[in-house]
Write a protein that holds these residues in place. Structure first.
Motif, PDB file in Angstrom:
ATOM      1  N   ARG A 191       0.953  -1.335   0.034  1.00 23.17           N
ATOM      2  CA  ARG A 191       0.053  -0.253  -0.066  1.00 23.17           C
ATOM      3  C   ARG A 191       0.853   1.279   0.026  1.00 23.17           C
ATOM      4  NH1 ARG A 191      -2.671   3.298   3.435  1.00 23.17           N
ATOM      5  NH2 ARG A 191      -1.699   1.986   5.217  1.00 23.17           N
ATOM      6  N   PHE A 221      -6.292   0.957   5.715  1.00 20.80           N
ATOM      7  CA  PHE A 221      -5.103  -0.169   5.474  1.00 20.80           C
ATOM      8  C   PHE A 221      -5.862  -1.520   4.734  1.00 20.80           C
ATOM      9  CE2 PHE A 221      -6.971  -0.750   9.828  1.00 20.80           C
ATOM     10  CZ  PHE A 221      -7.143  -2.232   9.833  1.00 20.80           C
ATOM     11  N   THR A 584       8.795   2.247   6.171  1.00 18.80           N
ATOM     12  CA  THR A 584       7.211   2.474   5.785  1.00 18.80           C
ATOM     13  C   THR A 584       7.158   3.796   6.635  1.00 18.80           C
ATOM     14  OG1 THR A 584       6.607   1.320   7.700  1.00 18.80           O
ATOM     15  CG2 THR A 584       6.414   0.222   5.618  1.00 18.80           C
ATOM     16  N   SER A 585       6.415   4.754   6.006  1.00 19.89           N
ATOM     17  CA  SER A 585       6.212   5.984   6.540  1.00 19.89           C
ATOM     18  C   SER A 585       7.332   6.661   7.232  1.00 19.89           C
ATOM     19  CB  SER A 585       5.058   5.668   7.820  1.00 19.89           C
ATOM     20  OG  SER A 585       4.016   5.070   7.346  1.00 19.89           O
ATOM     21  N   ASN A 590      11.857   5.391   1.590  1.00 12.95           N
ATOM     22  CA  ASN A 590      10.909   4.427   1.514  1.00 12.95           C
ATOM     23  C   ASN A 590      10.964   3.324   0.407  1.00 12.95           C
ATOM     24  OD1 ASN A 590       9.757   5.746   3.581  1.00 12.95           O
ATOM     25  ND2 ASN A 590       7.708   6.295   2.653  1.00 12.95           N
ATOM     26  N   ARG A 609       6.219   7.058  -0.535  1.00 16.46           N
ATOM     27  CA  ARG A 609       4.950   6.900   0.401  1.00 16.46           C
ATOM     28  C   ARG A 609       4.375   5.405   0.733  1.00 16.46           C
ATOM     29  NH1 ARG A 609       0.158  10.526  -1.167  1.00 16.46           N
ATOM     30  NH2 ARG A 609       0.701   9.818  -3.091  1.00 16.46           N
ATOM     31  N   TYR A 611       3.336   2.620   2.869  1.00 20.86           N
ATOM     32  CA  TYR A 611       2.613   2.657   4.076  1.00 20.86           C
ATOM     33  C   TYR A 611       2.520   1.078   4.632  1.00 20.86           C
ATOM     34  CZ  TYR A 611       0.613   7.218   2.707  1.00 20.86           C
ATOM     35  OH  TYR A 611       0.786   8.475   2.318  1.00 20.86           O
ATOM     36  N   GLN A 612       2.681   0.306   3.921  1.00 22.32           N
ATOM     37  CA  GLN A 612       2.359  -1.087   4.536  1.00 22.32           C
ATOM     38  C   GLN A 612       2.854  -2.281   3.266  1.00 22.32           C
ATOM     39  OE1 GLN A 612      -2.014  -1.818   4.707  1.00 22.32           O
ATOM     40  NE2 GLN A 612      -1.543  -3.772   5.868  1.00 22.32           N
TER      41      GLN A 612
END
Length: 720
Positions: A191, A221, A584-585, A590, A609, A611-612
């Motif tokens: 993600r 999420f 992540t984040s 990243n 970016r 995130y997951q």
């Protein structure tokens, strides 16, 4: 020279023979435009896969509900009842100004026992009906809630029975096809930004291949189900689950403003959670838990209450600890439980039974001062602990459900903190106990280790060596398949911690805690065992800047060391062949890296970016433990045969890729050929429009040579 007059409409008719007159230059009806068969011209279809679709209403009253079975009250109690009803529904959604109306009997002045409530959106109205239909206002009045539109719908039902149209049978999606990949690959989901992407990990060729990609697939999420059959996305209206080759939406679960979800171990049930902020300074925040049947989407039970009511137990501090409802291990998904309070304010563990979702035997398991509990991953055995109070010692208790039999207990004194760690196969229970010294100024740590499979559940007590006795325990982890465990411990601060390995069995297989080795001064504050055991990754996050050590515990040797700067996570794939480290984040850097279990970097992917990152779980093996042990023992024989098969499959896969590329090339060539006539007509149109200027070149090219001295340096001439 005057350019000849051009009939634009005649040219347009020649270029676009199937289109309405004057297209595309002047007066024409957009509804008559014929789109190409092979092109949607960028116009999105209205398929029902869009989770954001609005709830439609034929009458225009889609945001209005009708609440029946209200008390019939006189005029002096009207405002009080209206206030109660509005308060109940304001906790679910926004009630419009003047949006509550309770009809009154003109003759008697009494209310008629029902009310109309209008919300800001149809979604809020739907949620209000689901949450409050059957709500018990008092012992004599239980809400009967319907959508206003339903009355109109039911009034149109014909008096004479009409047989429903028989729909063509459509086979259900096969949710297990990803397990049959001929290359034996695993999937993972990313993600990043607004996109969610599912990919194959092809470690042998050092790449990942996309499977499915979608923008705005979730609003917070995504989460795999425990066996990997389903991918779950969260939205304002609720939860959706996806699966199969086409990644179709399989089921929706309505729960407004859902924040968290949790599956039962075998994917039979789902728990969803939401919270409602207090509406006034004297009100409390409220929480809602819905339990759904995953296969049918049916809501089986709703639990509601104040956040304070659910924020109990060790370390809660007024906040919820997720999951609140914990599922028992095993293959049945029969029991789930939470810590609760009895009517006389005593602590207890409330155990519920599926599929009825009612309290087991209609009473909780009383356990004064219980602080936390964990289920065995393999069977319905509860491990719980209670704190000291007065002369009563702290206790560790093992309770078998549904019999409620206490099968083992241990009393402890001078306890500061306790944490429970079940072995992934349920063979052992590790209990980390922090105790106060005699002066009460410091603490030290010991481990109470229960062997669940041995007769009478014997207990072993283990402490760190004397030289490490005052060390703080950073983390503890069981080997998933085996009898070993690892502990990271250190003095704290900037000092590098140590990693110690222990076994629960001696050389002859008898129960005895044995120290295997200690690795001193390691840049490590997290450990990750391979799902198959044997190998472990020692990871150093935060102040260690992503240091990695790939360690073979069987041989007690380091296979490789590496670094992933600023790494925040380390995850094994479900087979134990590959490891992922990811950032992540973070403000920068990243992305993720894929490593072999020996520590060789196979490939990496920067991802802005991110995130997951989450590996897709695999279904449990169907092989009995004896067969798995036999395969491990003769692994070299199997490896030779399967390496040859893998090589053949890789060559075939490469041939398939080339064939697919050729297919795409041929399709492109056919498309270009189909457009040649159109291009020729368009060129003719332009020639007529431009006239003599068509022959003029749009630009000219001139070549110029520029000399530039970059550096000039004088050196003395020395004659030889």
């Amino acid at each position: 020279m005057v350019a000849p007059e051009i009939d634009r409409f005649a040219i347009a008719k020649e270029l676009f023979p199937r289109q309405p007159g004057h297209f595309p230059l002047d007066d024409f009806d957009i509804e008559d435009v014929v789109l190409p068969d092979d092109d949607d011209m960028g116009i999105l279809s209205d398929d029902d896969d869009n989770i954001e679709q609005e709830v439609t209403s034929e009458t225009g009253f889609g945001s209005v509900i009708v609440v029946g079975n209200l008390p019939v009250v006189p005029q002096e109690k009207y405002e009080k009842l209206a206030g109660v009803v509005k308060k109940i529904y304001s906790q679910i959604g926004e009630v419009r100004e003047g949006g509550l109306y309770m009809p009154v009997d003109e003759k008697t002045g009494m209310s008629k026992g029902f009310a109309f409530v209008e919300f800001a959106t149809p979604q809020e109205a739907q949620a209000a009906r689901e949450h409050t239909n059957g709500y018990k206002l008092d012992k004599n009045h239980t809400f009967a809630v319907n959508m206003f539109d339903d009355f109109d719908k039911y009034s149109k039902v014909p008096d004479q029975y009409q047989a429903p149209e028989i729909k063509e049978f459509k086979p259900a999606e096969n949710l297990h096809t990803w397990m049959t990949d001929k290359l034996g690959r695993d999937q993972f989901v990313l993600r990043a930004g607004d996109e969610t992407i599912v990919l194959w990990n092809d470690g042998k060729r050092g790449r990942c291949d996309p499977v499915y990609q979608r923008q705005f697939w979730t609003e917070s999420f995504v989460q795999w189900s425990p066996m990997g059959n389903l991918l779950t996305t969260l939205h304002r209206q609720g939860v959706a689950v996806w699966g199969g080759d086409g990644w179709q939406r399989l089921t929706r679960f309505s729960h407004a403003n859902v924040r968290l979800i949790d599956y039962s171990p075998n994917e039979k049930y789902m728990v969803t959670y939401s919270a409602q902020e207090p509406t006034g300074p004297r009100d409390n925040a409220t929480v809602t838990f819905n339990i759904f049947d995953v296969r049918t989407g049916k809501k089986l039970r709703v639990f509601e209450g104040t956040a304070e009511e659910y924020a109990i137990g060790a370390g809660a501090g007024g906040a919820l600890r997720w999951p609140v409802y914990k599922w028992a291990g095993g293959k049945e998904d029969l029991y789930f439980a939470r810590i609760s309070k009895t009517p006389n304010n005593q602590s207890a563990i409330s155990v519920y039974q599926a599929p009825e979702m009612g309290l087991l035997d209609k009473k909780s398991v009383k356990m004064d001062n219980v602080q936390d509990f964990e289920w065995s991953p393999s069977e319905p055995i509860l491990a719980a602990y209670t704190v000291e109070q007065g002369s009563q010692p702290a206790r560790i208790v093992l309770v078998k459900i549904p019999e409620r039999t206490e099968i083992r207990q241990k009393q402890l004194y001078s306890v500061s903190e306790i944490k429970l760690f079940w072995h992934p196969q349920g063979n052992y229970l590790g209990v980390k106990v922090d105790r106060y010294t005699k002066t009460k100024k410091n603490t030290y740590t010991s481990f109470e280790l229960f062997s669940i499979r041995d007769k009478d559940i014997p207990l072993e007590v283990m402490e760190l060596d004397k030289e490490y006795k005052n060390d703080k325990i950073i983390t503890f982890a069981w080997e998933p398949k085996g009898h070993r465990f690892a502990i990271v411990h250190g003095e704290g601060g900037n000092a590098r911690p140590h990693v110690s390995f222990y076994s629960m069995r001696d050389e002859k297989g008898r129960l005895a805690v044995k120290k295997l080795s200690t690795l001193t001064a390691k840049a490590c504050n997290a450990i990750a065992w391979s799902p198959q055991g044997r190998n472990i990754v020692l990871a150093g996050f935060k102040n260690f800047n992503g240091q990695l050590e790939f360690f073979n515990v069987d041989e007690m040797e380091t296979m490789a060391t590496a670094e992933h700067f600023m790494a925040t996570d380390v995850d094994w794939d479900p087979t134990g062949r590959y490891i992922t480290t990811s950032v992540t984040s973070a403000p920068m850097e990243n992305g993720f890296k894929i490593w072999s279990f020996q520590g060789k970097l196979l490939y990496e992917m920067p991802k802005d970016r991110l995130y997951q990152f989450s590996w897709r779980p695999r279904l449990p093996s169907l092989l009995p433990p004896e067969k798995e042990q036999e395969i491990q023992k003769n692994l070299k024989q199997y490896s030779k045969r399967y390496d040859e098969e893998d090589e053949a499959l890789l060559m075939q896969a490469d041939a398939d890729v080339l064939q697919e590329r050729q297919k795409l090339h041929d399709e492109w060539s056919r498309w270009v050929e189909s457009k040649r006539e159109f291009v020729a007509l368009a060129d003719g149109f332009r020639k007529k429009m431009y006239g003599d200027r068509w022959e003029e070149k749009e630009f000219t090219m001139q070549r110029a040579t520029v000399e530039q001295v970059l550096e000039s340096k004088e050196e003395p001439y020395i004659a030889k």
